[in-house]
Scaffold this active site. Structure first.
Site, PDB file in Angstrom:
ATOM      1  N   ARG A 284       0.804  -1.202   0.097  1.00  0.00           N
ATOM      2  CA  ARG A 284       0.012  -0.173   0.069  1.00  0.00           C
ATOM      3  C   ARG A 284       0.862   1.236  -0.087  1.00  0.00           C
ATOM      4  O   ARG A 284       0.458   2.041   0.349  1.00  0.00           O
ATOM      5  CB  ARG A 284      -0.820   0.081   0.999  1.00  0.00           C
ATOM      6  CG  ARG A 284      -2.051  -0.986   1.203  1.00  0.00           C
ATOM      7  CD  ARG A 284      -2.790  -0.948  -0.083  1.00  0.00           C
ATOM      8  NE  ARG A 284      -4.300  -1.520   0.182  1.00  0.00           N
ATOM      9  CZ  ARG A 284      -4.300  -2.878  -0.204  1.00  0.00           C
ATOM     10  NH1 ARG A 284      -3.206  -3.378  -0.755  1.00  0.00           N
ATOM     11  NH2 ARG A 284      -5.478  -3.548   0.067  1.00  0.00           N
TER      12      ARG A 284
ATOM     13  N   GLU B 113      -5.195   3.862   6.192  1.00  0.00           N
ATOM     14  CA  GLU B 113      -4.621   3.619   4.732  1.00  0.00           C
ATOM     15  C   GLU B 113      -5.176   4.926   4.216  1.00  0.00           C
ATOM     16  O   GLU B 113      -4.634   5.290   3.113  1.00  0.00           O
ATOM     17  CB  GLU B 113      -5.294   2.659   4.553  1.00  0.00           C
ATOM     18  CG  GLU B 113      -4.783   1.488   3.236  1.00  0.00           C
ATOM     19  CD  GLU B 113      -5.710   1.268   2.260  1.00  0.00           C
ATOM     20  OE1 GLU B 113      -5.929   2.222   1.367  1.00  0.00           O
ATOM     21  OE2 GLU B 113      -5.909   0.018   2.186  1.00  0.00           O
TER      22      GLU B 113
ATOM     23  N   SER C   5     -10.496  -0.057   2.759  1.00  0.00           N
ATOM     24  CA  SER C   5      -9.912  -0.246   4.166  1.00  0.00           C
ATOM     25  C   SER C   5      -9.561   1.007   4.602  1.00  0.00           C
ATOM     26  O   SER C   5      -8.695   2.022   3.704  1.00  0.00           O
ATOM     27  CB  SER C   5      -8.843  -1.030   3.781  1.00  0.00           C
ATOM     28  OG  SER C   5      -9.116  -2.351   3.121  1.00  0.00           O
TER      29      SER C   5
HETATM   30  N1  EPU Z   1     -11.873 -10.429   9.598  1.00  0.00           N
HETATM   31  C1  EPU Z   1     -12.836 -10.463  10.575  1.00  0.00           C
HETATM   32  N2  EPU Z   1     -13.573  -9.266  10.650  1.00  0.00           N
HETATM   33  C2  EPU Z   1     -13.917  -8.573   9.956  1.00  0.00           C
HETATM   34  C3  EPU Z   1     -12.918  -8.609   8.691  1.00  0.00           C
HETATM   35  C4  EPU Z   1     -12.181  -9.489   8.358  1.00  0.00           C
HETATM   36  O1  EPU Z   1     -12.440 -11.144  11.402  1.00  0.00           O
HETATM   37  O2  EPU Z   1     -14.988  -7.666  10.062  1.00  0.00           O
HETATM   38  C5  EPU Z   1     -10.875 -11.480   9.238  1.00  0.00           C
HETATM   39  C6  EPU Z   1     -11.312 -12.444   8.164  1.00  0.00           C
HETATM   40  O3  EPU Z   1     -12.015 -13.348   8.484  1.00  0.00           O
HETATM   41  C7  EPU Z   1     -10.150 -12.941   7.558  1.00  0.00           C
HETATM   42  C8  EPU Z   1      -9.344 -11.685   7.727  1.00  0.00           C
HETATM   43  O4  EPU Z   1      -9.589 -11.063   8.612  1.00  0.00           O
HETATM   44  O5  EPU Z   1      -9.538 -14.059   8.333  1.00  0.00           O
HETATM   45  C9  EPU Z   1      -8.986 -10.904   6.495  1.00  0.00           C
HETATM   46  O6  EPU Z   1      -9.901 -10.327   5.824  1.00  0.00           O
HETATM   47  P1  EPU Z   1     -10.398 -10.033   4.344  1.00  0.00           P
HETATM   48  O7  EPU Z   1      -9.942 -11.215   3.650  1.00  0.00           O
HETATM   49  O8  EPU Z   1     -11.617  -9.443   4.328  1.00  0.00           O
HETATM   50  O9  EPU Z   1      -9.157  -9.065   4.068  1.00  0.00           O
HETATM   51  P2  EPU Z   1      -8.447  -7.755   4.733  1.00  0.00           P
HETATM   52  O10 EPU Z   1      -7.174  -7.980   5.209  1.00  0.00           O
HETATM   53  O11 EPU Z   1      -9.362  -7.214   5.883  1.00  0.00           O
HETATM   54  C10 EPU Z   1      -7.159  -7.073   2.650  1.00  0.00           C
HETATM   55  C11 EPU Z   1      -7.175  -5.547   2.036  1.00  0.00           C
HETATM   56  C12 EPU Z   1      -8.297  -5.428   1.310  1.00  0.00           C
HETATM   57  C13 EPU Z   1      -8.357  -6.231   0.237  1.00  0.00           C
HETATM   58  C14 EPU Z   1      -8.506  -7.775   0.925  1.00  0.00           C
HETATM   59  C15 EPU Z   1      -8.661  -9.000   0.100  1.00  0.00           C
HETATM   60  C16 EPU Z   1      -5.861  -4.086   3.199  1.00  0.00           C
HETATM   61  C17 EPU Z   1      -5.520  -3.027   4.147  1.00  0.00           C
HETATM   62  N3  EPU Z   1      -6.810  -4.367   2.977  1.00  0.00           N
HETATM   63  O12 EPU Z   1      -8.258  -6.804   3.713  1.00  0.00           O
HETATM   64  O13 EPU Z   1      -8.400  -4.070   0.483  1.00  0.00           O
HETATM   65  O14 EPU Z   1      -9.730  -6.534  -0.770  1.00  0.00           O
HETATM   66  O15 EPU Z   1      -7.438  -7.820   1.817  1.00  0.00           O
HETATM   67  O16 EPU Z   1      -7.316  -9.128  -0.324  1.00  0.00           O
HETATM   68  O17 EPU Z   1      -4.800  -4.735   2.936  1.00  0.00           O
HETATM   69  C18 EPU Z   1      -8.617  -1.814   0.316  1.00  0.00           C
HETATM   70  O18 EPU Z   1      -7.555  -1.561   0.230  1.00  0.00           O
HETATM   71  O19 EPU Z   1      -9.361  -0.789   0.115  1.00  0.00           O
HETATM   72  C19 EPU Z   1      -9.127  -3.202   0.334  1.00  0.00           C
HETATM   73  C20 EPU Z   1     -10.385  -3.265   0.451  1.00  0.00           C
END
Ligand code: EPU
Length: 340
Positions: free
Chosen positions: A166, A336, A240
């Protein structure tokens, strides 16, 4: 040239969080000549100068005492094609998702996991957009850049962009010093299908897809994002709100004693990335609402404007979350989203 110049322009509809804000000066950039014209004819335009793409990663304070340049350069072209690869140049004002859809329609691979990310192509390298096991840095071969001070057009190679999670040179040393005018990507005709992400595998299983293609991965990502992420057309948000923190392995092991289920992604031998969405949900903030600002009930990493939220309320809520996560997990969350 006065038709270029606009004053006191509302920014609410020009960024996805949708807070009320105004820009002192505003220009639409339709051609590269517009940039020369503006800088030559209006040397007195108020600084700082901010380039606005899709406005999907930005929140404005009430009055932007500077100049907003809205990126409207359009055009996608193939600049080279071999048996294995296609090199595509895309002007900065094109919508990122339209580019992804177009490449998927041709059967080309490289950005299909980045479907449905809001924003423009010019904004994409700034924070090295990434999702579902893919980042734009893997396909970018050049970024075209217009430097405000010199009026020079430069081309940055991938290495010169200093891409990180990022992050890039455009967010750091070059912030507000110029504007990205086009990007060039190298895509593959031999698909490198990425299914490492559990959510993708789950959807493919649900649909009994055993041999995924560029198209089925694209469709799966669109489905996951539609299910999990609030649509900015419905409720203002900027995706995010925080980054996922990287912590030491000792710190992680300590947390694991209290929370054995904590999701994590090893980075190297000494560090681990943990998902902020999980931390915020565990701390009890998921679905929390205060006035018109809240934490998404679908994905705790996303803050939502339910109507007329003010930037100060958004900052206050995000500060409360940061403080709480610090106290509970000894982790300092980093935003972010840019607050301007
Ligand atoms: N999780 C929770 N509760 C929540 C959300 C997530 O427990 O409310 C847990 C999920 O169960 C999972 C883990 O957190 O085990 C990861 O969640 P998710 O797959 O939704 O991805 P993320 O890490 O929350 C990142 C990126 C997203 C991107 C997704 C998919 C960042 C800051 N965010 O989110 O990017 O779409 O991975 O690769 O790295 C963005 O940058 O705007 C964005 C949406």
């Amino acid at each position: 040239m006065t038709h270029y110049l606009k004053k006191n322009i509302p920014l609410q509809a020009l960024h996805t969080f949708g807070v009320e804000a105004f820009a002192e000066y505003y220009f639409d950039i339709h051609t590269l000549e517009d940039l020369d014209t503006i800088l030559r004819n209006y040397p007195e335009i108020p600084k700082p100068v901010l380039c606005l793409g899709g406005g999907s990663n930005i929140i404005f304070r009430q009055h932007y005492a500077g100049t907003v340049l809205a990126m409207r350069l359009m055009g996608i072209s193939i600049i080279e094609e071999t048996d294995d690869t296609v090199t595509v140049r895309c002007a900065a004002g094109e919508q990122w998702h339209s580019l992804v859809e177009w490449t998927v329609n041709q059967g080309w691979s490289g950005i299909e996991n980045l479907a449905l990310i809001p924003g423009t192509c010019g904004a994409a390298p700034i924070q090295n957009i990434g999702a579902y096991g893919m980042e734009i840095k893997e396909t970018i071969i050049a970024v075209e850049w217009y430097d405000f001070a010199s009026g020079q057009k430069n081309i940055f190679t991938n290495e010169q962009c200093h891409f990180e999670y990022r992050d890039s040179i455009f967010k750091k040393e070059l912030a507000n010093k110029g504007i990205i005018t086009a990007i060039t990507l190298q895509l593959s005709k031999k698909p490198d299908i990425r299914t490492s992400y559990a959510d993708i595998r789950r959807i493919l299983e649900e649909k009994h897809i055993t041999e995924p293609t560029v198209r089925t991965i694209f469709d799966a990502v669109v489905e996951i994002r539609t299910r999990k992420l609030p649509d900015p057309k419905e409720y203002g948000n900027a995706g995010s709100f925080f980054k996922n923190p990287v912590i030491s392995i000792e710190h992680f092991r300590h947390l694991q004693q209290s929370y054995p289920e904590i999701p994590h992604y090893p980075i190297d031998d000494i560090t681990v990335k943990v998902p902020t969405g999980w931390l915020i949900e565990k701390a009890g903030w998921k679905g929390f609402r205060r006035g018109d600002i809240g934490v998404s009930p679908k994905q705790a990493l996303v803050l939502i404007n339910y109507g007329k939220a003010h930037t100060e309320e958004i900052i206050a809520l995000s500060n409360d979350i940061v403080q709480d996560i610090q106290q509970r997990f000894s982790i300092t969350l980093e935003r972010e989203v840019s607050i301007i």
